[in-house]
Write an enzyme that holds these catalytic residues in place. Structure first.
Site, short mmCIF file in Angstrom:
data_model
loop_
_atom_site.label_atom_id
_atom_site.label_comp_id
_atom_site.label_asym_id
_atom_site.label_seq_id
_atom_site.Cartn_x
_atom_site.Cartn_y
_atom_site.Cartn_z
N CYS A 142 0.84 -1.20 0.00
CA CYS A 142 0.00 0.00 0.00
C CYS A 142 0.87 1.25 0.00
CB CYS A 142 -0.91 0.01 1.22
SG CYS A 142 -2.01 1.45 1.31
N CYS A 170 -0.03 5.78 7.41
CA CYS A 170 -1.35 5.44 7.92
C CYS A 170 -1.23 4.45 9.06
CB CYS A 170 -2.20 4.88 6.78
SG CYS A 170 -3.73 4.10 7.31
N CYS A 221 -2.50 -0.22 9.07
CA CYS A 221 -1.72 -1.47 8.97
C CYS A 221 -0.36 -1.24 9.62
CB CYS A 221 -1.50 -1.87 7.52
SG CYS A 221 -2.96 -2.46 6.66
N TYR A 270 -23.05 -9.64 25.79
CA TYR A 270 -22.55 -8.69 24.78
C TYR A 270 -22.85 -9.28 23.39
CZ TYR A 270 -19.87 -7.54 29.01
OH TYR A 270 -19.50 -7.26 30.29
N CYS A 288 -11.23 -9.98 21.90
CA CYS A 288 -10.43 -9.24 20.93
C CYS A 288 -9.22 -8.60 21.58
CB CYS A 288 -11.27 -8.18 20.21
SG CYS A 288 -11.99 -6.94 21.31
#
Length: 456
Positions: free
Chosen positions: A75, A81, A84, A319, A412
Site C-alpha cells: 500500500c 497510515c 496497517c 454482549y 479481541c
C-alpha cells in the site's frame, strides 16, 4: 528519568522479539528498549523518544540489517497510515507472534503455567477481508486547511487522506474519495471537539461479503447542514448504483467514536444482510458484527465446538451484538438468551432469530451487569464476547454466582481476556484457547477460550 538513556539519544539496536501491541524489543546494557516500527531480526538505528528508569522507547531512523522475514508492503500509505502495522512482515511470522502473545498474556496476567494454545488460525483472505471500515473527517475550516477524510496517521490524531486501502474492497476507497470531494465542495468544515463547531465527523462503510450489499453511514454533529447530507446521499446512489442504503446519524458527545447517537434519515432499509455458515444476519448501522466474515465463520465454528452443546443446554450470550454467536448455537441448544446494551443491535438480533426461524431465542436490551441479576433461567453454558476493555469486574463475579458448566470467552484483547480469566480462576480452569487472525497486518488477535467449572 534513566541515567543511561536520554531523549534524542541515538542507539544501534538488535531487535530480538515483538512486544504485545507490535513494537520491537531490543536490549542494550541490560536495559529494554521498545522500538516503534522495528521487526524481530532487524538491526536498526533508532532515536530515543522516552527515557524511563528501567526502559526506553525509540523510533526507527534506519534499518541497518534486514530480517529474512521482511516482505514488500503493498500500500502506498504504509508507514504513514495507522491502519496497517505489519505489511512488511511475512504473514507466517505475523501468526507466530500473535500466537505467542496470547500465551504470554495468559501466563503473565492470568498466572497460568503452560496454557494450551493452538496455533493462530490464518485469515482466509489477506486483502479485501474487511466488511466494515471507519474513516474520520478533519479540517476544512479557514485556519485548518482543506477538508481531510481518511484514517489516522500512525501515532497521531492527524488524518491521512486515503487514496487506496487494501483492507476492504476497491469500491470502499472510491467511495471515500468521492465523499471527500463532495464534502469539500460544500465548504462546510469538519467537527472540532474543542470548539464543538463544524459538521462532518465520520464515514462508515459496510460491504457484506456473501450478499455483496453496501451501506454508507454518515455521522455528523447536530449542526445545520442546509440539505448537504441529503444531497450527498442522493449523489452517492447516483454514482454507486449498487449502494444498498445510506444512513445519516448525529453524535453529540465529543468523544471520537464512530457511533451514531440518533438516526436522522436513511435511504432504503437502513441495514444490510450477511451470512455466516448457514445463518443469515441483518446488520444495522450501529450494530456490532465481526468485521472479517470468512474468518468469523471459522471463529463461530470453534466457539460452537467449545460450547459442547447436546441440545439440552440453556445458553447465555453476553454482549451479544446482533446475535452472531448465540444464533450460531441456537440449533444445538434448548434455548439462547442474549444481553446487549445497544437497543438497535437487540432489534437486529430479534429480527435475525425470526429470519432464521429460531423460536428458542430471547434477546434483552440493557446493561449486562444489571440484566444478569434478573435472569430467570440458570445457564448451562455462557458465551461472552465483550469489548476490548473486557467484562466489568462485577459481571465476572455474577458469572461465578450463576456457575455455568462452561464459559466460552471470545476476546479481541488477550490482556483483558487474561485478567478476566484470573478473576474466574477460583472456580474455573482454562482448558484451551484458539487464536484467530481477523485483522491481518495489525497487532490485533481474536481468541476463543474455553473455561470449565472445577469440580468441588
Amino acid at each position: 528519568m534513566s541515567e543511561f538513556f536520554h531523549k534524542g539519544q541515538t542507539l544501534e539496536l538488535n531487535v530480538e522479539r515483538m512486544a504485545f501491541g507490535g513494537r520491537g524489543i531490543a536490549r542494550t546494557e541490560g536495559f529494554v528498549v521498545f522500538v516503534d516500527g522495528a521487526l524481530p531480526g532487524q538491526k536498526v538505528r533508532a532515536t530515543v523518544t522516552k527515557a524511563a528508569k528501567r526502559f526506553a522507547e525509540a523510533d526507527v531512523d534506519e534499518v541497518l540489517e534486514q530480517t529474512p522475514h521482511w516482505t514488500q508492503p503493498f500500500c502506498l500509505h504504509f508507514g504513514k497510515c495507522g491502519g496497517c502495522q505489519f505489511q512488511d512482515l511475512d504473514y507466517a511470522e505475523q501468526l507466530k507472534w500473535k500466537t505467542e502473545h496470547v500465551g504470554d498474556q495468559l501466563t503473565r496476567i492470568a498466572r497460568i503455567e503452560a496454557p494450551k494454545i493452538h496455533p493462530a488460525q490464518a485469515s482466509p483472505e489477506l486483502r479485501g477481508f474487511r466488511n466494515k471500515m471507519e474513516f474520520a473527517f478533519a479540517g476544512g475550516g479557514s485556519e485548518s486547511g482543506p477538508l481531510s477524510l481518511g484514517l489516522h496517521r500512525k501515532g497521531s490524531e492527524r488524518i491521512v487522506n486515503i487514496e487506496e486501502c487494501h483492507l476492504p474492497s476497491p469500491q470502499c476507497a472510491e467511495i471515500v474519495r468521492h465523499v471527500r470531494e463532495f464534502c469539500r465542495r460544500t465548504s462546510i468544515p469538519s467537527y472540532d471537539p474543542r470548539t464543538r463547531r463544524g459538521l462532518w465527523r465520520f464515514l462508515v462503510i459496510r460491504e457484506t461479503k456473501t450478499t455483496m450489499q453496501t451501506m454508507v453511514q454518515i455521522i455528523t454533529s447536530q449542526a445545520q447542514d442546509g440539505g448537504a447530507i441529503r444531497s450527498l446521499a442522493d449523489d452517492l446512489h447516483q454514482r454507486f448504483p449498487a449502494l444498498t442504503t445510506v444512513v445519516h446519524s448525529t453524535r453529540k458527545a465529543r468523544s471520537a467514536i464512530a457511533h451514531g447517537e440518533r438516526q436522522v434519515f436513511r435511504t432504503g432499509d437502513g441495514y444490510v444482510m450477511e451470512q455466516v455458515g448457514d445463518i443469515r444476519y441483518r446488520i444495522s448501522a450501529d450494530s456490532f458484527f465481526q468485521t472479517n466474515t470468512p474468518a468469523a465463520e471459522l471463529l463461530y465454528a470453534a466457539a460452537c465446538k467449545a460450547a459442547g452443546l447436546t441440545g439440552t443446554e440453556h445458553v447465555l450470550d453476553l454482549y451479544c451484538g446482533s446475535g452472531g454467536l448465540g444464533l450460531a448455537m441456537a440449533k444445538q441448544a434448548a434455548s439462547v438468551t442474549g444481553i446487549e446494551t445497544v437497543p438497535a443491535a437487540v432489534r437486529d438480533a430479534e429480527a435475525n432469530a425470526k429470519l432464521n426461524e429460531f423460536t428458542n431465542c430471547t434477546f434483552i436490551a440493557g446493561d449486562v451487569l444489571e440484566k444478569l441479576k434478573t435472569l430467570e433461567q440458570k445457564p448451562d453454558v455462557v458465551v461472552t464476547d465483550p469489548p476490548r476493555s473486557g467484562m466489568h469486574p462485577d459481571a465476572a463475579a455474577a458469572l461465578l454466582e450463576l456457575a455455568p458448566e462452561r464459559i466460552v470467552y471470545v476476546s479481541c484483547n488477550p490482556s483483558t481476556l487474561a485478567r478476566d480469566i484470573k478473576q474466574l480462576s477460583g472456580d474455573y480452569a482454562l482448558t484451551e484457547a484458539w487464536p484467530f487472525d481477523l485483522f491481518p497486518h495489525s497487532p490485533h488477535i481474536e481468541c476463543v477460550a474455553l473455561l470449565e467449572r472445577l469440580k468441588s
